[in-house]
Scaffold this active site. Structure first.
Site, PDB file in Angstrom:
ATOM      1  N   ARG A  48     -11.803  63.849   3.212  1.00 33.72           N
ATOM      2  CA  ARG A  48     -11.005  62.889   2.443  1.00 33.72           C
ATOM      3  C   ARG A  48     -11.040  61.566   3.193  1.00 33.72           C
ATOM      4  O   ARG A  48     -11.513  61.473   4.321  1.00 33.72           O
ATOM      5  CB  ARG A  48      -9.587  63.378   2.140  1.00 33.72           C
ATOM      6  CG  ARG A  48      -8.914  64.268   3.125  1.00 33.72           C
ATOM      7  CD  ARG A  48      -8.582  63.612   4.441  1.00 33.72           C
ATOM      8  NE  ARG A  48      -7.876  62.352   4.248  1.00 33.72           N
ATOM      9  CZ  ARG A  48      -7.782  61.392   5.142  1.00 33.72           C
ATOM     10  NH1 ARG A  48      -8.382  61.522   6.324  1.00 33.72           N
ATOM     11  NH2 ARG A  48      -7.133  60.282   4.912  1.00 33.72           N
ATOM     12  N   ALA A  50     -11.586  57.307   1.863  1.00 36.70           N
ATOM     13  CA  ALA A  50     -12.598  56.716   0.972  1.00 36.70           C
ATOM     14  C   ALA A  50     -14.008  56.629   1.585  1.00 36.70           C
ATOM     15  O   ALA A  50     -14.978  57.132   0.999  1.00 36.70           O
ATOM     16  CB  ALA A  50     -12.107  55.350   0.493  1.00 36.70           C
ATOM     17  N   ARG A  82     -13.416  62.580  -7.248  1.00 38.78           N
ATOM     18  CA  ARG A  82     -12.142  61.874  -7.048  1.00 38.78           C
ATOM     19  C   ARG A  82     -12.295  60.461  -7.612  1.00 38.78           C
ATOM     20  O   ARG A  82     -13.254  59.761  -7.271  1.00 38.78           O
ATOM     21  CB  ARG A  82     -11.753  61.831  -5.559  1.00 38.78           C
ATOM     22  CG  ARG A  82     -11.412  63.224  -4.997  1.00 38.78           C
ATOM     23  CD  ARG A  82     -10.733  63.136  -3.654  1.00 38.78           C
ATOM     24  NE  ARG A  82      -9.350  62.718  -3.762  1.00 38.78           N
ATOM     25  CZ  ARG A  82      -8.604  62.362  -2.699  1.00 38.78           C
ATOM     26  NH1 ARG A  82      -9.132  62.360  -1.485  1.00 38.78           N
ATOM     27  NH2 ARG A  82      -7.355  62.001  -2.850  1.00 38.78           N
ATOM     28  N   GLN A 175      -1.215  63.586   5.738  1.00 42.52           N
ATOM     29  CA  GLN A 175      -2.368  63.049   6.472  1.00 42.52           C
ATOM     30  C   GLN A 175      -1.923  62.299   7.727  1.00 42.52           C
ATOM     31  O   GLN A 175      -2.640  62.274   8.724  1.00 42.52           O
ATOM     32  CB  GLN A 175      -3.178  62.099   5.575  1.00 42.52           C
ATOM     33  CG  GLN A 175      -3.945  62.781   4.453  1.00 42.52           C
ATOM     34  CD  GLN A 175      -3.144  62.815   3.170  1.00 42.52           C
ATOM     35  OE1 GLN A 175      -1.922  62.874   3.187  1.00 42.52           O
ATOM     36  NE2 GLN A 175      -3.830  62.796   2.031  1.00 42.52           N
ATOM     37  N   ASP A 216      -8.424  52.395  -0.552  1.00 45.84           N
ATOM     38  CA  ASP A 216      -9.344  53.246  -1.324  1.00 45.84           C
ATOM     39  C   ASP A 216     -10.164  52.438  -2.316  1.00 45.84           C
ATOM     40  O   ASP A 216     -11.261  52.834  -2.701  1.00 45.84           O
ATOM     41  CB  ASP A 216      -8.572  54.340  -2.051  1.00 45.84           C
ATOM     42  CG  ASP A 216      -8.197  55.436  -1.075  1.00 45.84           C
ATOM     43  OD1 ASP A 216      -7.205  55.261  -0.348  1.00 45.84           O
ATOM     44  OD2 ASP A 216      -8.936  56.435  -0.996  1.00 45.84           O
ATOM     45  N   ASN A 226      -4.217  52.218  -2.345  1.00 44.06           N
ATOM     46  CA  ASN A 226      -4.223  53.044  -1.135  1.00 44.06           C
ATOM     47  C   ASN A 226      -3.232  54.189  -1.366  1.00 44.06           C
ATOM     48  O   ASN A 226      -2.579  54.272  -2.414  1.00 44.06           O
ATOM     49  CB  ASN A 226      -3.858  52.205   0.105  1.00 44.06           C
ATOM     50  CG  ASN A 226      -4.155  52.941   1.400  1.00 44.06           C
ATOM     51  OD1 ASN A 226      -5.244  53.472   1.587  1.00 44.06           O
ATOM     52  ND2 ASN A 226      -3.188  53.000   2.295  1.00 44.06           N
ATOM     53  N   LYS A 227      -3.135  55.051  -0.393  1.00 41.23           N
ATOM     54  CA  LYS A 227      -2.291  56.253  -0.508  1.00 41.23           C
ATOM     55  C   LYS A 227      -0.894  55.905  -1.045  1.00 41.23           C
ATOM     56  O   LYS A 227      -0.301  54.912  -0.645  1.00 41.23           O
ATOM     57  CB  LYS A 227      -2.197  56.910   0.871  1.00 41.23           C
ATOM     58  CG  LYS A 227      -1.330  58.144   0.971  1.00 41.23           C
ATOM     59  CD  LYS A 227      -1.683  59.230  -0.025  1.00 41.23           C
ATOM     60  CE  LYS A 227      -3.132  59.647   0.039  1.00 41.23           C
ATOM     61  NZ  LYS A 227      -3.541  60.451  -1.144  1.00 41.23           N
TER      62      LYS A 227
END
Ligand code: MRU
Length: 316
Positions: A48, A50, A82, A175, A216, A226-227
């Site tokens: 995982r 990007a 994804r 993460q 990402d 992003n996350k």
């Protein structure tokens, strides 16, 4: 620090991935024998982040070519794995004209080299004694080596600029608590994991100097996916007059997406949140460009208005 080949590599007959779901408790590898198995590994987060997803996909195309598989089908199945991380589509586009193992390895090496360059640019923005806050994992595990936001912290620490890193645990898959903390521990950078919801009060208490994250997908105008949780940090940082730096390679800049509104946001299995109740699980959010102090690519520090400066970075 892990070597790039420990994170993702191509072997005869397989793309080999370090299983990031098992870290830091166990160091295990997953062997993907074709594009379909690799797409499943990407979907289930064996690999995982990007840029790392893009590198894995490049190796997947090289594997498909070596296996004599249908390259169009391999591209299709990998591309769908994804949706938000644009490095996946970028790497597949790059591999179209030359699906060789050498080309995939070159993409991998260049991505790591980009990380080193943008980390040096970002370190130049920080002052001695910096207490940074980071979200998710934007370290070597996420980029196939060295890291973007965490790479910047490594370089800044090497220059004696970092006194402490606050690590958002990053619900629901942790993460931050599992991967970023592990990487900072290995680099001997002082850090502490915090609940995501602790960021506001730490900022209010004056214990945070800046927020540093990866990305990402960065739209042409600088809006950044992003996350999930990054947008909340951006709002908090603005409220507390703290800089937010986004560190990402030019392979994350998507000139074909005009603004953040058009970025597809991955919705993951609600069971990652709770198996007992109804849940909703968007994996990313979009931070508007106006909340970002600077976007740092391998080409340097980009500031608002981003459109022109990012376009020249992608064209370079
Ligand atoms: O769902 P993940 O773990 O793939 O999300 C990763 C992130 O959001 C990272 O911050 C992003 O990919 C940048 S990594 C250099």
């Amino acid at each position: 620090m892990l070597e790039p080949e420990q994170i993702v590599r191509l072997e005869p007959g397989a793309v080999v991935l370090l299983d990031q779901r098992r870290l830091p408790g166990a160091f295990e590898e997953v062997r993907c024998k074709d594009a379909k198995e690799l797409a499943q590994a990407i979907r289930t987060m064996v690999v995982r982040g990007a840029p790392a997803i893009g590198v894995a996909a490049a190796y997947g195309i090289a594997l498909a070519a070596a296996n004599g598989d249908d390259l169009g089908e391999a591209d299709r199945v990998l591309r769908a794995a994804r949706p938000t991380a644009v490095n996946l589509a970028w790497a597949l586009d790059e591999m179209r004209d030359d699906p060789s193992p050498e080309h995939a390895r070159r993409i991998h090496a260049e991505e790591v080299a980009r990380c080193r360059r943008m980390s040096a640019h970002t370190a130049g923005l920080l002052s001695p004694g910096t207490r940074a806050l980071t979200h998710c994992n934007a370290g070597g595990l996420a980029t196939g080596g060295y890291g973007s936001a965490v790479g910047a912290l490594l370089e800044a620490s090497r220059r004696n600029l970092v006194s402490h890193v606050w690590v958002d645990e990053t619900r629901p898959l942790l993460q931050g608590a599992r991967l970023t903390a592990w990487e900072l521990e290995a680099a001997q950078i002082p850090h502490a994991v915090i609940a995501d919801s602790a960021a506001a009060s730490l900022m209010a208490a004056g214990e945070v100097d800046c927020v540093i994250t990866g990305a990402d997908r960065i739209a042409a105008n600088g809006d950044t996916a992003n996350k999930i949780g990054t947008y909340s940090l951006a709002v908090l940082a603005r409220h507390h007059a703290l800089p937010l730096y986004v560190v990402a390679p030019s392979s994350t800049v998507d000139e074909s997406t005009a603004t953040g509104r058009e970025i597809p946001i991955e919705e993951r299995d609600p069971a990652e949140i709770t198996e007992r109740f109804a849940a909703r699980n968007p994996a990313f959010d979009v931070t508007p460009a106006e909340l970002i102090t600077a976007i740092v690519t391998e080409h340097g520090v980009h500031r608002a208005p981003y459109a022109e400066s990012l376009a020249s970075a992608v064209a370079a």
